[in-house]
Structures are given as structure tokens and as C-alpha cells.
Motif scaffolding. Structure first.
Motif: not given
Length: 420
Positions: A90, A93-94, A97, A100
């Protein structure tokens, strides 16, 4: 949106794929060192040179604060994860992200604040112009053009110019031929039936090679004949070659439609070649380190970082010389942030996904911590000094940043020498 997505990927692809290759190849120290040193090189050395040459000049307050603040937060988050010595899926992925979210904020600021679509279009165009200028200068187009102009004017001498042209064509020909065979031409004026057919035959095989870690090239496949196994690559080559021959027979003129699929395939194949070259670059660095008995972190902090970032230095200084120092400054923060969040983030996502739900272990190294400290120092210093000066870049800060990078390199070399 194109400037902070496709253009950012195109400009930062060497760093992105070098990081992925380093982390996946079991050399996370090299990946971390390359990304951090490249970021310090751009945010300290390149910004310093631009400031020394063109200061004093003003920067856009909202854009400057946005880019530096997001880059600073991303570096602090990565520093915290590194000090914890482990990273979970996680968290990886952060990173992606967070970029993004940055893209969404750029889009919202461009379209929704103070100027509407007109302001947004002009700002995106400005960022895109920065990336295009950096790509042209970084690839040597400007320098070669200047040399050829000098040759034509008689400044460089006929013999030297003729020899330079022949040498350039000699080493460029095999590379250019290979790229034409595997990357579709996107302009109708450059359309060639043979090369287009060759693209159809070879592109699927190249993409299959890029997936070799997931699907072996020699994976047995039953094809046409029962109870007879063929290697996967031969089946793909047979199918793509059949389509290529059919295309060569039928197509006589460049298609008026279907340009978007051609552009998409050209982009994918360009990324494939950048990825492949980045992997070979890491192998060469590993061999060089073994021969010279140098630690991989030092190679990442020096050779790999300089090789991937020298284009930024040449391009940004050239843009500053052209009278656009604010434009040059704008390209010094968003690009390295993309490399850190998307490049290193993607590599960490892949590694943590492979061992999920366990955490991926990060081994502590003093050189990486020093790189974090100097990167954060350059970002916080620029944010404070330029904000304190009412968003005017002073020349003395340029000398300070260049000096900071010199100290960083001296400290890094000493740590690598004595710690191993």
C-alpha cells in the motif's frame, strides 16, 4: 495533461526503467542512489547554473510552490519509508497515487483557477514547450545543427565537416535501421510499405521478449499439427509474418485513418527500447563496478545519475540563454518528482506485489541517507530563499546550490570509499 503524463514519461523514461531494472535485478541501492542523486543534480546543480547565468528573474508563485512542495513531501515520505527499513504494497502504491493526485491538481489549477481554459492551455503549452526543448537539446539536435551551420559557413573547415558527417552516418545507420524496423512512422509523409510490414512482423516479437520474465520465449505451444509442440516465439513470428506479407500485398498507399493505433504502437515500442537499453546500462554498470571494485551505490550516485540528467543541464541552460529562465526553472522540479514517484514507485510496487502480504526489506546504507539529506536541503533551501525574495531568484543562491552539490559529491565519494 499531456505535459505531466506522456511528455513526462517520455522525458523521464530512462530514469524510470533504470530504476525498475535496478530494483528488480536485486540492486535497490543503485536504484535509490540514481534517483536521489539525479534529483539532487537537477534541483541543486542545474537550478544553480540557471540562477548563476540568468538571475535575478521572477518565477510563477503558484506553480513554483506547487512543484517544490509536492516534490519535498514525496521525498520526505520516501525518506521515512527508507528509514523504517521496509515497505508494504500500500505504501508503494501510494507513491504512484501521489503523482496521480499531483496530475489532478495541475489539471484543476490550469482549468479552474483565475484564467479558465485559456490560462490552462497556455500553461500546459509552456510545460510542453519545456519538455520539447529539453528533448531536442538533450538529444544533441541543437549542437549538431550548430556544427553543421558552422561547416556550411566555412568556419569549421570542409575536411572536418565531411569526416564528421560520414562518421555520424556510419554509426547512426544500423541503429536507425533497427528502430525503423520496429517503431512505426507516425507521419504519413514518412510512410514506407516495407517498414510498415516489418513493424507488423517484428513488434509482437519484441513485446513478447519484454514479457520474457512472465512468459518464457520457448514456452511450448500446440500449433497447427496435433501432438507437436512449437516454441511460443516461433508461433508469434509465424502469425505476425503472415499478417506482414498480407499487409505488404494489399496496402499500396498510407492509410488516411487508423493514425491513433499507429501512434500508440510507436509510443509502446519507443518505451520498449528505452527499457531494454536501461537494463543493458545497469548490466554495464555492474560489470564496471566489479572491474573497478566500486560499490553499486556510488555508481548510481555518479555515472547513472549524470548520464540520465546531463540532458537536463544542457537543455535548461540553453533555455535560460534563450531568455526564458523561468521556463528552465519550471522543468527542474516536476521531472525528477515523476522519476521518483512513478519510476521508483513502480519498481517498489512490482517487488512488494511479488511477496505480498509481507513487506519488502530495505537495507540501510549511509550513502543513501546522505543523498536524502542533501536533496531535502536543496528543496527546502530553494523554497525558503525564493519565497523570502518574493519569488525572485537571486544569483547568490545559484552559487550556494552549486556548492551544495559539490559538497554532496565529496561526502558521497568519501562514504563509498571508507564504508564499501
Amino acid at each position: 495533461m499531456g505535459a505531466v503524463t506522456l511528455l513526462a514519461l517520455g522525458n523521464g523514461a530512462p530514469d524510470v526503467f533504470a530504476s525498475v531494472a535496478a530494483v528488480r535485478g536485486g540492486h535497490p541501492r543503485t536504484g535509490f542512489g540514481a534517483i536521489l542523486s539525479a534529483g539532487t543534480f537537477v534541483s541543486a546543480f542545474v537550478v544553480g547554473f540557471v540562477a548563476i547565468y540568468a538571475a535575478p528573474f521572477s518565477v510563477d508563485p503558484s506553480q513554483f510552490v506547487r512543484d517544490v512542495f509536492f516534490y519535498l513531501v514525496a521525498a520526505l515520505f520516501l525518506f521515512y519509508v527508507y528509514l523504517s527499513a521496509e515497505i508494504f504494497l500500500w505504501q508503494a502504491i501510494g507513491f504512484v497515487g501521489f503523482y496521480a493526485f499531483f496530475v489532478g491538481l495541475v489539471f484543476w489549477m490550469d482549468l479552474g483557477i483565475g484564467g479558465g481554459k485559456e490560462r490552462g492551455g497556455s500553461e500546459v503549452g509552456l510545460i510542453g514547450e519545456v519538455e520539447i526543448e529539453k528533448g531536442l537539446v538533450g538529444s544533441g539536435v541543437f549542437e549538431i545543427g550548430d556544427v553543421l551551420k558552422d561547416v556550411e559557413r566555412g568556419k569549421a573547415g570542409f575536411g572536418f565537416g565531411d569526416a564528421l558527417g560520414k562518421i555520424s552516418k556510419a554509426w547512426e545507420l544500423p541503429v536507425s535501421l533497427l528502430l525503423k524496423l520496429t517503431i512505426p512512422q507516425t507521419e504519413p509523409s514518412e510512410w514506407n510499405r516495407f517498414y510498415q510490414s516489418a513493424n507488423i512482423a517484428l513488434c509482437p516479437l519484441a513485446l513478447l521478449y519484454s514479457c520474457n520474465s512472465f512468459i518464457p520465449l520457448n514456452h511450448p505451444i500446440i500449433f497447427l499439427l496435433p501432438h507437436t509442440h512449437f516454441p511460443l516465439w516461433s508461433v508469434v513470428l509465424f502469425a505476425s509474418s503472415s499478417l506482414a506479407v498480407l499487409h505488404f500485398i494489399i496496402e499500396k498507399e498510407p492509410p488516411e485513418t487508423e493514425r491513433m493505433p499507429v501512434v500508440l504502437v510507436a509510443f509502446i515500442m519507443s518505451v520498449f527500447w528505452i527499457s531494454t537499453v536501461a537494463g543493458e546500462l545497469l548490466n554495464c554498470l555492474a560489470a564496471l563496478g566489479s572491474l573497478l571494485e566500486l560499490p553499486p551505490s556510488l555508481l548510481g550516485l555518479t555515472v547513472l545519475a549524470w548520464g540520465n540528467s546531463v540532458g537536463d543541464l544542457v537543455a535548461d541552460v540553453a533555455i535560460a540563454k534563450a531568455g526564458q529562465p523561468a521556463m528552465a526553472m519550471a522543468g527542474c522540479f516536476a521531472g525528477p518528482m515523476f522519476n521518483m514517484l512513478v519510476g521508483l514507485g513502480t519498481a517498489l510496487v512490482i517487488q512488494t506485489a511479488n511477496i505480498y502480504p509481507q513487506a519488502y526489506q530495505l537495507h540501510f546504507h549511509t550513502g543513501i541517507v546522505i543523498a536524502f539529506v542533501f536533496l531535502l536541503s536543496s528543496l527546502m533551501g530553494s523554497l525558503l530563499v525564493i519565497t523570502w525574495g518574493r519569488f525572485r531568484v537571486p544569483r547568490f543562491w545559484g552559487f550556494c546550490l552549486v556548492g551544495l552539490y559539490v559538497v554532496f559529491m565529496v561526502v558521497s565519494i568519501l562514504i563509498a570509499k571508507f564504508s564499501g
